[in-house]
Design an enzyme around this catalytic site. Sequence first.
Site, PDB file in Angstrom:
ATOM      1  N   SER A  87      -0.940  34.258  -6.821  1.00 30.22           N
ATOM      2  CA  SER A  87       0.138  34.103  -5.853  1.00 30.22           C
ATOM      3  C   SER A  87      -0.109  35.037  -4.673  1.00 30.22           C
ATOM      4  O   SER A  87      -0.600  36.159  -4.855  1.00 30.22           O
ATOM      5  CB  SER A  87       1.483  34.450  -6.501  1.00 30.22           C
ATOM      6  OG  SER A  87       1.753  33.610  -7.601  1.00 30.22           O
ATOM      7  N   ALA A  93       7.042  32.167  -5.233  1.00 33.34           N
ATOM      8  CA  ALA A  93       8.349  31.503  -5.303  1.00 33.34           C
ATOM      9  C   ALA A  93       9.462  32.537  -5.453  1.00 33.34           C
ATOM     10  O   ALA A  93      10.501  32.459  -4.782  1.00 33.34           O
ATOM     11  CB  ALA A  93       8.370  30.523  -6.478  1.00 33.34           C
ATOM     12  N   HIS A  99       4.925  23.949  -8.684  1.00 29.35           N
ATOM     13  CA  HIS A  99       3.963  22.925  -9.106  1.00 29.35           C
ATOM     14  C   HIS A  99       4.601  21.536  -9.036  1.00 29.35           C
ATOM     15  O   HIS A  99       5.437  21.267  -8.188  1.00 29.35           O
ATOM     16  CB  HIS A  99       3.408  23.242 -10.497  1.00 29.35           C
ATOM     17  CG  HIS A  99       2.686  24.569 -10.582  1.00 29.35           C
ATOM     18  ND1 HIS A  99       1.833  25.014  -9.600  1.00 29.35           N
ATOM     19  CD2 HIS A  99       2.690  25.537 -11.541  1.00 29.35           C
ATOM     20  CE1 HIS A  99       1.339  26.198  -9.950  1.00 29.35           C
ATOM     21  NE2 HIS A  99       1.850  26.535 -11.116  1.00 29.35           N
TER      22      HIS A  99
END
Length: 290
Positions: free
Chosen positions: A62, A125, A162
């Site tokens: 990430s 996220a 995803h």
Amino acid sequence: MPHSAATFTLGHSPDPDDAFMFYALAENKIDTHGHRFEHILQDIETLNQRATRGELHISAISIHAYAYVLDKYALLPCGASMGDGYGPLLVAKSRDGLGDNPRLGEVRDWLRPKKIAIPGKMTSAWLALRLAMGDCDTVVVPFDQIFAAVKAGDADVGLIIHEGQLTYECEHLSPILDLGVWWKIKTGLPLPLGGNVIRKDIAPAVRSEINAILRESIRYGLEHRAAGVAHAMPLARDMDTALADKFIGMYVNDYTLDYGETGRRAIREFLGAASESGLIPAPVELEFVE
């Protein structure tokens, strides 16, 4: 001139976009100059944690996690997952109490008493959620179990990453906020979600060579799309070929071949906002493989 052949560990998530990205590499469709790549498939939060320990030579991580591994890894210019006007999505069984087009403050107030299932505290996220919503009551749930957690009542809201961004309606869940849309409105930029990193203890010339090999794998997949999608289908949870192809197109595109100036600016903006908000340890200077 190729350098001495070596074997490298290559971590990526078990998802159709990553499988598509590395299709040519996995199926020996391109010249690797004698180098071998051991593919290690693990969920992104596991890869983030492993990167903090420097365990893999090359890894998907990430962008949020990059702020924690600056001493060990450099960013590869290829391999980006950018949400350009779409991205991680908050979903719930019901959006009762929210109008059709709620303002951000109304969403924030609606979420305040609710428990949110998130896919990990090093994911982009989660960082985007914190930047948009401030403090939240969260519980960490593996990304592929978030739908079940919301439906079972273990969480009120799920933060979906995803392919769940495309399949949530099949789970009879309602969208609350798309963080990629929020970021695009706020900055005019794509939301930088994931990237590939390579260990700094690998010689700079070899890092550049590996970048060229990985970029060629991405290019080959984009030019042989049907074969790449077919290769990725075993990892396409609850998606038919058309939906998997759509999902792959969202996250494997021109940004994936190279961030370009827009992609680099998006990372600086994202991690800069995180630093200003005290959500990462220190300001980040991006270090890309040349």
